[in-house]
Design a protein around this motif. Structure first.
Motif, short mmCIF file in Angstrom:
data_model
loop_
_atom_site.label_atom_id
_atom_site.label_comp_id
_atom_site.label_asym_id
_atom_site.label_seq_id
_atom_site.Cartn_x
_atom_site.Cartn_y
_atom_site.Cartn_z
N LEU A 1 0.83 -1.20 0.00
CA LEU A 1 0.00 0.00 0.00
C LEU A 1 0.87 1.25 0.00
N SER A 2 1.96 1.21 0.76
CA SER A 2 2.84 2.37 0.87
C SER A 2 3.48 2.70 -0.47
N ILE A 3 3.90 1.68 -1.20
CA ILE A 3 4.52 1.92 -2.51
C ILE A 3 3.57 2.71 -3.41
N VAL A 4 2.31 2.28 -3.44
CA VAL A 4 1.33 2.96 -4.28
C VAL A 4 1.02 4.36 -3.76
N LEU A 5 0.73 4.46 -2.46
CA LEU A 5 0.29 5.73 -1.91
C LEU A 5 1.39 6.78 -1.93
#
Length: 439
Positions: A361-365
């Protein structure tokens, strides 16, 4: 398109009367039948939930407290803008990098230095409030001159790039973690591109659920990774008080975190303009109040252990899709969020999300934060042939990505602060230098 203040404010008192309307575009001072209001309000809860829940996890905050204060903050906003600006206030991602830097958070579990971060967030809220008071007194023109799109985009990109190592580290503990993180990224992408209807607007929460189920299958069922422990979830009661935390105030943390107020101003300004364009009426007369409401909501949230808050583009997207702008939806959504905040079972479920899923999720956000800069530059037709724009952006990007740290005696400014203040100051210097030679 802007219109006059309109009949909605004539002889209605502080709040609108919310006249019933059953079809077509529903304006802020109108409402749907109560059943549809409930359903539409829940839709806004779903839209905000992904980011409002994930942001505190990435900073080591309690998601229950963050969700509760997102509801409280939305009600504060609703009251201060007199129920005339449709908006939901959720956890702000602009705080993540500076909170991690100020607290040395390792990325897993509760943040042991959360109180220090809360003091810094209160400081940001106070600075934000001072800016809002100046806007109420003098208008927004000076903000637009101080934060032109070139500068705003540069700062937004610097925040996203500064967070990149955190996201990569979260999925790098082992091969299994890496593949789960990448699978989560893929799910988010596919949902955002190919899912039908409303689901396409919920890629983060669907990605979190999909990644969670994949991890559960391959770790708990097939033994490829550390199983999810459901003991805390089973033991958590359905209702109870969340774990409130009081802030402590340290000068270094405040100096590092407070500049985020600049981003919140630019964010809120853009959202107010967007909602005004969608409804066909100018909301500029409420901008000062909207900024002040957001600043007060941020101070209140941080005073009890919540994250800083901001107006949410996710909910603006829902309004754009449904053409329902009734502010009553947000009051209802806020009440639901407050109820969720008093459910330890809900919080335990969120805390059981595996680290690699959070990493995906962090990579995308974090990537979306950086990529949002491109959208700002394109939509505002920023001229990169202008050296003032080009050099300002270039310096800010490297200062943020490389975490350029400046020390002034006992004070330390991390990469985000350096990029923010550096972009603002450098742009003003370059444009002033250029002015005598302008055609």
């Amino acid at each position: 398109m802007a219109t006059a203040s309109g009949s909605d404010e004539q002889a209605q008192g502080y709040f609108p009367r919310w006249t019933l309307k059953t079809s077509g575009v529903i304006m802020p001072e109108e409402r749907l039948p109560w059943g549809q209001t409930v359903v539409s309000g829940l839709q806004h809860c779903v839209a905000m939930s992904g980011s409002t829940i994930i942001a505190p996890l990435l900073m080591g905050f309690d998601p229950n407290v963050a969700v509760l204060f997102s509801g409280v903050g939305t009600l504060i906003f609703f009251v201060i803008v007199a129920g005339r600006v449709p908006s939901y206030l959720g956890s702000s991602f602009a705080f993540i990098a500076v909170v991690i830097a100020a607290t040395g958070y390792a990325g897993q579990g509760p943040n042991p230095n959360i109180s220090v971060a809360l003091g810094g967030i209160v400081g940001a809220g106070v600075l934000y409030g001072l800016i809002s008071l100046v806007v109420m007194w003098s208008g927004v023109g000076w903000v637009e001159r101080l934060l032109p799109p070139a500068v705003t985009g540069a700062v937004v990109a610097a925040i996203g790039l500064n967070l990149a190592p955190v996201a990569v580290k979260a999925v790098s503990a082992g091969a299994f973690d890496t593949w789960i993180g990448l699978a989560t990224v893929l799910i988010i992408g596919v949902v955002a591109v190919a899912a039908p209807g409303l689901w396409r607007r919920l890629p983060i929460i669907v990605g979190a659920i999909g990644g969670y189920l994949l991890y559960l299958l391959f770790a708990n069922a097939l033994g490829f990774g550390k199983p999810i422990d459901f003991a805390q979830l089973a033991a958590a009661p359905w209702f109870g008080l969340p774990s409130f935390t009081a802030p402590t105030f340290q000068a270094d943390a405040i100096f590092l975190i407070a500049p985020v107020a600049v981003i919140l101003v630019a964010e809120n300004l853009g959202h107010i303009k967007a909602v005004g364009a969608m409804t066909g009426r100018s909301l500029d007369r409420y901008l000062g109040r909207a900024l002040f409401a957001d600043s007060l909501a941020t101070i209140v949230a941080a005073s009890g252990g919540g994250t800083g808050v901001t107006t949410y583009a996710e909910n603006i997207g829902v309004m754009a899709a449904t053409k329902v702008y009734s502010t009553l939806l947000f009051a209802f959504a806020a009440l639901v969020s407050i109820l969720l905040g008093f459910s330890p079972k809900f919080g335990a479920l969120i805390l059981s999300i595996p680290g690699p899923v959070i990493g995906g999720l962090s990579i995308v956000l974090f990537g979306l934060i950086a990529a949002m800069a491109g959208r700002i530059w394109v939509e505002n037709k920023v001229d990169f042939a202008d050296p003032a724009n080009f050099i300002t952006v270039a310096v800010a990007l490297i200062a943020g990505a490389g975490d350029l740290t400046l020390k002034f005696g006992a004070f330390t400014i991390g990469g985000i602060g350096t990029a923010t203040f550096g972009a603002i100051i450098l742009y003003q210097i370059l444009t002033l230098t250029r002015a005598p030679h302008a055609d």
